[in-house]
Scaffold this motif. Structure first.
Motif, PDB file in Angstrom:
ATOM      1  N   PRO A  89      16.406 -14.255 -14.602  1.00 51.61           N
ATOM      2  CA  PRO A  89      16.222 -13.514 -15.846  1.00 51.61           C
ATOM      3  C   PRO A  89      16.108 -12.004 -15.639  1.00 51.61           C
ATOM      4  O   PRO A  89      16.047 -11.246 -16.600  1.00 51.61           O
ATOM      5  N   GLY A  90      16.067 -11.579 -14.390  1.00 55.03           N
ATOM      6  CA  GLY A  90      15.969 -10.164 -14.063  1.00 55.03           C
ATOM      7  C   GLY A  90      16.396  -9.928 -12.630  1.00 55.03           C
ATOM      8  O   GLY A  90      16.791 -10.861 -11.925  1.00 55.03           O
ATOM      9  N   PRO A  91      16.318  -8.708 -12.171  1.00 54.09           N
ATOM     10  CA  PRO A  91      16.758  -8.373 -10.817  1.00 54.09           C
ATOM     11  C   PRO A  91      15.885  -8.981  -9.721  1.00 54.09           C
ATOM     12  O   PRO A  91      14.698  -9.255  -9.930  1.00 54.09           O
ATOM     13  N   VAL A  92      16.495  -9.144  -8.547  1.00 53.51           N
ATOM     14  CA  VAL A  92      15.823  -9.701  -7.368  1.00 53.51           C
ATOM     15  C   VAL A  92      16.151  -8.823  -6.165  1.00 53.51           C
ATOM     16  O   VAL A  92      17.304  -8.437  -5.966  1.00 53.51           O
ATOM     17  N   ILE A  93      15.136  -8.537  -5.379  1.00 57.12           N
ATOM     18  CA  ILE A  93      15.350  -7.906  -4.070  1.00 57.12           C
ATOM     19  C   ILE A  93      14.936  -8.925  -3.038  1.00 57.12           C
ATOM     20  O   ILE A  93      13.778  -9.356  -2.998  1.00 57.12           O
ATOM     21  N   LEU A  94      15.880  -9.374  -2.226  1.00 51.67           N
ATOM     22  CA  LEU A  94      15.644 -10.415  -1.236  1.00 51.67           C
ATOM     23  C   LEU A  94      15.816  -9.810   0.153  1.00 51.67           C
ATOM     24  O   LEU A  94      16.850  -9.213   0.440  1.00 51.67           O
ATOM     25  N   GLN A  95      14.791  -9.959   0.999  1.00 41.97           N
ATOM     26  CA  GLN A  95      14.857  -9.464   2.370  1.00 41.97           C
ATOM     27  C   GLN A  95      14.865 -10.650   3.331  1.00 41.97           C
ATOM     28  O   GLN A  95      13.965 -11.494   3.295  1.00 41.97           O
ATOM     29  N   VAL A  96      15.884 -10.735   4.176  1.00 45.39           N
ATOM     30  CA  VAL A  96      15.977 -11.805   5.167  1.00 45.39           C
ATOM     31  C   VAL A  96      14.964 -11.522   6.277  1.00 45.39           C
ATOM     32  O   VAL A  96      14.942 -10.437   6.852  1.00 45.39           O
ATOM     33  N   THR A  97      14.110 -12.513   6.555  1.00 41.58           N
ATOM     34  CA  THR A  97      13.063 -12.352   7.567  1.00 41.58           C
ATOM     35  C   THR A  97      13.353 -13.122   8.844  1.00 41.58           C
ATOM     36  O   THR A  97      12.756 -12.834   9.880  1.00 41.58           O
ATOM     37  N   SER A  98      14.262 -14.095   8.787  1.00 41.75           N
ATOM     38  CA  SER A  98      14.732 -14.761  10.009  1.00 41.75           C
ATOM     39  C   SER A  98      16.077 -15.419   9.725  1.00 41.75           C
ATOM     40  O   SER A  98      16.362 -15.813   8.596  1.00 41.75           O
ATOM     41  N   GLY A  99      16.901 -15.513  10.748  1.00 39.87           N
ATOM     42  CA  GLY A  99      18.192 -16.172  10.601  1.00 39.87           C
ATOM     43  C   GLY A  99      19.219 -15.340   9.852  1.00 39.87           C
ATOM     44  O   GLY A  99      19.120 -14.112   9.761  1.00 39.87           O
ATOM     45  N   THR A 100      20.191 -16.042   9.287  1.00 38.99           N
ATOM     46  CA  THR A 100      21.304 -15.419   8.570  1.00 38.99           C
ATOM     47  C   THR A 100      21.527 -16.155   7.261  1.00 38.99           C
ATOM     48  O   THR A 100      21.578 -17.384   7.243  1.00 38.99           O
ATOM     49  N   GLN A 120      17.775  -7.197   6.730  1.00 34.92           N
ATOM     50  CA  GLN A 120      18.711  -6.720   5.715  1.00 34.92           C
ATOM     51  C   GLN A 120      18.326  -7.254   4.341  1.00 34.92           C
ATOM     52  O   GLN A 120      17.620  -8.257   4.218  1.00 34.92           O
ATOM     53  N   VAL A 121      18.819  -6.589   3.306  1.00 35.07           N
ATOM     54  CA  VAL A 121      18.457  -6.886   1.935  1.00 35.07           C
ATOM     55  C   VAL A 121      19.686  -7.309   1.144  1.00 35.07           C
ATOM     56  O   VAL A 121      20.780  -6.795   1.351  1.00 35.07           O
ATOM     57  N   PHE A 122      19.475  -8.242   0.227  1.00 31.27           N
ATOM     58  CA  PHE A 122      20.487  -8.626  -0.753  1.00 31.27           C
ATOM     59  C   PHE A 122      19.872  -8.370  -2.118  1.00 31.27           C
ATOM     60  O   PHE A 122      18.774  -8.850  -2.411  1.00 31.27           O
ATOM     61  N   ILE A 123      20.542  -7.588  -2.955  1.00 31.21           N
ATOM     62  CA  ILE A 123      20.030  -7.260  -4.277  1.00 31.21           C
ATOM     63  C   ILE A 123      20.855  -7.990  -5.322  1.00 31.21           C
ATOM     64  O   ILE A 123      22.082  -7.913  -5.322  1.00 31.21           O
ATOM     65  N   GLU A 124      20.150  -8.712  -6.189  1.00 34.81           N
ATOM     66  CA  GLU A 124      20.777  -9.470  -7.256  1.00 34.81           C
ATOM     67  C   GLU A 124      20.412  -8.813  -8.588  1.00 34.81           C
ATOM     68  O   GLU A 124      19.241  -8.557  -8.837  1.00 34.81           O
ATOM     69  N   SER A 125      21.380  -8.587  -9.426  1.00 34.86           N
ATOM     70  CA  SER A 125      21.107  -7.959 -10.719  1.00 34.86           C
ATOM     71  C   SER A 125      20.455  -8.929 -11.694  1.00 34.86           C
ATOM     72  O   SER A 125      19.782  -8.516 -12.627  1.00 34.86           O
ATOM     73  N   GLY A 126      20.694 -10.229 -11.472  1.00 35.40           N
ATOM     74  CA  GLY A 126      20.190 -11.233 -12.401  1.00 35.40           C
ATOM     75  C   GLY A 126      21.165 -11.553 -13.511  1.00 35.40           C
ATOM     76  O   GLY A 126      20.914 -12.431 -14.331  1.00 35.40           O
ATOM     77  N   THR A 127      22.296 -10.865 -13.545  1.00 34.24           N
ATOM     78  CA  THR A 127      23.246 -11.073 -14.643  1.00 34.24           C
ATOM     79  C   THR A 127      24.294 -12.135 -14.349  1.00 34.24           C
ATOM     80  O   THR A 127      24.866 -12.698 -15.279  1.00 34.24           O
ATOM     81  N   ASP A 128      24.585 -12.424 -13.096  1.00 34.52           N
ATOM     82  CA  ASP A 128      25.643 -13.362 -12.744  1.00 34.52           C
ATOM     83  C   ASP A 128      25.115 -14.480 -11.855  1.00 34.52           C
ATOM     84  O   ASP A 128      24.161 -14.302 -11.101  1.00 34.52           O
TER      85      ASP A 128
END
Length: 166
Positions: A89-100, A120-128
């Motif tokens: 329903p909104g944006p997400v900031i996801l940080q990988v802490t182990s693995g791939t 590394q970080v993956f940013i999701e807008s929450g729209t798709d």
């Protein structure tokens, strides 16, 4: 850099799809496999908020004009596992802490992988709709920070998009 920031895997608060795309066989949902999450905390900022920091080399801003929930989750994907197709329903900031972890977006017709490794970080807008997969032989973990409207589920189950073979 302007940031407006929501996250994955809240199995206790999952909802029905927000957009059921037509199919002659009915909707096709991809269940998560080897995927788990734990809600570490969720709090409400009743008046919204604005953060701004700028100096000679950095300009950062995040602005929530309305009341906003901020949730933090720990996520795990087993080797060969996936989150299943979903949105937020909104944006997400996801940080990988182990693995791939490898991510695929519903709006990408070529189904191009976006690979993220430790730190590394993956940013999701929450729209798709999107899917997170562990295409390696080792477990992968992440911490996700989700920004959402107050009290709504953090994950929306989505139909498989057809642009990827999974």
């Amino acid at each position: 850099f302007v940031a407006t920031v929501g996250a994955c895997a809240d199995s206790q608060r999952a909802t029905a799809p927000s957009d059921v795309r037509g199919s002659p066989h009915g909707p096709s949902y991809s269940a998560s496999v080897g995927f788990g999450g734990a809600l570490l905390g969720r709090a409400n900022i009743p008046d919204g908020f604005k953060l701004k920091r700028k100096n000679a080399k950095w300009d950062f801003e995040i602005n929530a004009k309305d009341p906003t929930d901020v949730a933090v989750q720990s996520l795990t994907i087993a080797p060969g596992g996936s989150s299943g197709w979903h949105s937020h329903p909104g944006p997400v900031i996801l940080q990988v802490t182990s693995g791939t972890m490898t991510f695929y977006e519903s709006e990408d017709p070529s189904c191009s992988p976006v690979v993220r490794t430790v730190g590394q970080v993956f940013i999701e807008s929450g729209t798709d709709a999107h899917i997170g997969r562990n295409e390696t032989g080792a477990p992968a973990t992440a911490i996700a920070t989700v920004f959402s409207p107050p009290g709504v589920p953090l994950r929306i189950e989505e139909q498989a998009t057809g642009n990827c073979p999974f």
